[in-house]
Write a protein that holds these residues in place. Structure first.
Motif, PDB file in Angstrom:
ATOM      1  N   PRO A  13       0.813  -1.223   0.000  1.00 17.12           N
ATOM      2  CA  PRO A  13       0.000   0.000   0.000  1.00 17.12           C
ATOM      3  C   PRO A  13       0.843   1.268   0.000  1.00 17.12           C
ATOM      4  N   ALA A  14       1.937   1.258   0.776  1.00 12.54           N
ATOM      5  CA  ALA A  14       2.810   2.436   0.812  1.00 12.54           C
ATOM      6  C   ALA A  14       3.464   2.664  -0.546  1.00 12.54           C
ATOM      7  N   ALA A  15       3.898   1.594  -1.180  1.00 10.32           N
ATOM      8  CA  ALA A  15       4.538   1.706  -2.490  1.00 10.32           C
ATOM      9  C   ALA A  15       3.562   2.260  -3.524  1.00 10.32           C
ATOM     10  N   ILE A  16       2.321   1.783  -3.479  1.00 12.72           N
ATOM     11  CA  ILE A  16       1.306   2.268  -4.425  1.00 12.72           C
ATOM     12  C   ILE A  16       1.014   3.743  -4.182  1.00 12.72           C
ATOM     13  N   ALA A  70      14.733  16.625  -7.713  1.00 11.01           N
ATOM     14  CA  ALA A  70      15.088  15.223  -7.918  1.00 11.01           C
ATOM     15  C   ALA A  70      16.596  15.056  -8.093  1.00 11.01           C
ATOM     16  N   VAL A  71      17.207  15.952  -8.869  1.00  8.12           N
ATOM     17  CA  VAL A  71      18.651  15.893  -9.077  1.00  8.12           C
ATOM     18  C   VAL A  71      19.395  16.117  -7.762  1.00  8.12           C
ATOM     19  N   GLY A  72      18.965  17.108  -6.995  1.00 11.71           N
ATOM     20  CA  GLY A  72      19.619  17.382  -5.726  1.00 11.71           C
ATOM     21  C   GLY A  72      19.521  16.219  -4.756  1.00 11.71           C
ATOM     22  N   LEU A  73      18.323  15.653  -4.628  1.00  7.13           N
ATOM     23  CA  LEU A  73      18.141  14.509  -3.724  1.00  7.13           C
ATOM     24  C   LEU A  73      18.900  13.286  -4.218  1.00  7.13           C
ATOM     25  N   GLY A  74      18.887  13.062  -5.541  1.00 11.85           N
ATOM     26  CA  GLY A  74      19.623  11.930  -6.090  1.00 11.85           C
ATOM     27  C   GLY A  74      21.111  12.051  -5.827  1.00 11.85           C
ATOM     28  N   MET A  75      21.665  13.247  -6.011  1.00 10.11           N
ATOM     29  CA  MET A  75      23.087  13.447  -5.739  1.00 10.11           C
ATOM     30  C   MET A  75      23.387  13.264  -4.257  1.00 10.11           C
ATOM     31  N   TRP A  76      22.501  13.772  -3.397  1.00 13.55           N
ATOM     32  CA  TRP A  76      22.712  13.593  -1.957  1.00 13.55           C
ATOM     33  C   TRP A  76      22.756  12.104  -1.600  1.00 13.55           C
ATOM     34  N   GLU A  77      21.833  11.319  -2.150  1.00 12.73           N
ATOM     35  CA  GLU A  77      21.818   9.878  -1.877  1.00 12.73           C
ATOM     36  C   GLU A  77      23.121   9.222  -2.305  1.00 12.73           C
ATOM     37  N   MET A 124      19.357   2.873  -2.580  1.00 13.77           N
ATOM     38  CA  MET A 124      20.149   4.083  -2.390  1.00 13.77           C
ATOM     39  C   MET A 124      19.810   4.775  -1.079  1.00 13.77           C
ATOM     40  N   SER A 125      18.532   4.716  -0.688  1.00 17.02           N
ATOM     41  CA  SER A 125      18.106   5.282   0.584  1.00 17.02           C
ATOM     42  C   SER A 125      16.705   4.750   0.881  1.00 17.02           C
ATOM     43  N   ALA A 126      16.073   5.297   1.905  1.00 12.97           N
ATOM     44  CA  ALA A 126      14.710   4.915   2.256  1.00 12.97           C
ATOM     45  C   ALA A 126      13.775   6.102   2.136  1.00 12.97           C
ATOM     46  N   GLY A 167       8.707   1.727   0.041  1.00 17.65           N
ATOM     47  CA  GLY A 167       8.299   0.741  -0.954  1.00 17.65           C
ATOM     48  C   GLY A 167       9.034   0.842  -2.273  1.00 17.65           C
ATOM     49  N   HIS A 168       9.812   1.910  -2.444  1.00 19.42           N
ATOM     50  CA  HIS A 168      10.532   2.120  -3.697  1.00 19.42           C
ATOM     51  C   HIS A 168      12.037   2.224  -3.498  1.00 19.42           C
ATOM     52  N   GLY A 169      12.468   2.523  -2.278  1.00 19.73           N
ATOM     53  CA  GLY A 169      13.878   2.751  -2.035  1.00 19.73           C
ATOM     54  C   GLY A 169      14.180   4.232  -2.044  1.00 19.73           C
TER      55      GLY A 169
END
Length: 273
Positions: free
Chosen positions: A2-5, A33-40, A237-239, A243-245
């Motif tokens: 349910p959380a993933a959906i 998204a780019v900033g968070l992705g780089m942080w991860e 990569m992170s939490a 449900g998706h990572g």
């Protein structure tokens, strides 16, 4: 589940709203998204003894993205070069003039890889919003790109679960199968043809080729992230996304696909009468 959906629906709604709201909002969403992705990614690297200047690289990544708002691709390339030089020279003298840098080639190369993988490719996704083709607006180009990548992932998942028995690259991603890849090809190619016909008002066979190209990009992007995580010994990569990572677990196939889409749309624009 349910959380993933719920997270998936929320992300989809955010993307739809950003596309509808216009280029500036789309840029803001991509920048986040780019900033968070780089942080991860940079955080995971630092946890595994890589020296990567996290704050500097994130700032430079944002500069790459936002300069493209004013100067398009030439501005992006210029700031990318400045970022690479800053990383190369800064890392060289990290320990001062009298002590040699440690793991210079490893850490400097990884920093350049991150700059290329996330903000460079991600900026092409942002610039899609301002690619005005003779066939449709930049918003339609974004929708085509997103539909093809989602169709590739969906087709690969369905075919892989139902028929997957022949591993595609077991040393990199044991769950990837040739049957799943075939499903990605079918779904992605069909979606490309239909979206080109109805959204871009262009030839379906061109869309089919585009969809096929994005299937390859999305698949290879997923394999690259799988190998990255395998070498670091991590599952996600992170939490950040239940449900998706992590953010990068959702962007892995989209980043290279965005770059290819921008190049393809720009090329089609030059061919238009």
């Amino acid at each position: 589940m349910p959380a993933a959906i719920a997270v998936g629906v929320g992300l989809g709604a955010l993307v739809v709203f950003a596309v509808w709201a216009g280029p500036l909002v789309w840029y803001l969403v991509v920048a986040a998204a780019v900033g968070l992705g780089m942080w991860e990614v940079l955080t995971r690297l630092r946890e595994h003894s890589y020296y990567v200047p996290r704050t500097l690289l994130i700032v430079l990544g944002q500069a790459m993205l936002w300069v493209s708002w004013f100067l398009n691709a030439p501005g992006l390339v210029a700031v990318y070069v400045v970022a690479v030089l800053a990383l190369m020279f800064g890392r060289l003298f990290h320990n001062g003039r009298h002590r040699p840098p440690i793991n210079y080639l490893r850490d400097m190369s990884m920093g350049i890889f991150v700059l290329t993988w996330i903000p460079l490719f991600g900026t092409f996704a942002a610039m899609l919003s301002r690619v005005e083709t003779p066939f449709a607006s930049g918003a339609a180009s974004i929708v085509v790109f997103m539909l093809c990548v989602v169709a590739s992932d969906t087709g690969g998942f369905i075919a892989g679960v139902m028929f997957g028995s022949h591993p595609m690259a077991p040393a990199v991603s044991p769950k990837k199968s040739w049957e799943g890849f075939a499903g990605s090809v079918v779904f992605g190619t069909l979606t490309g043809a239909l979206s080109f016909a109805f959204l871009l008002h262009h030839k379906p066979w061109v869309g089919a080729l585009m969809g096929l190209g994005l299937v390859f990009c999305a698949t290879l992007g997923d394999l690259v992230e799988s190998q990255f995580k395998r070498e670091l010994g991590i599952k996600d990569m992170s939490a950040l996304l239940p449900g998706h990572g992590g953010i990068m677990d959702r962007l892995d196939g989209m980043l290279p696909s965005a770059m290819v889409t921008w190049v393809a749309m720009s090329f089609l624009t030059t061919l238009a009468p």
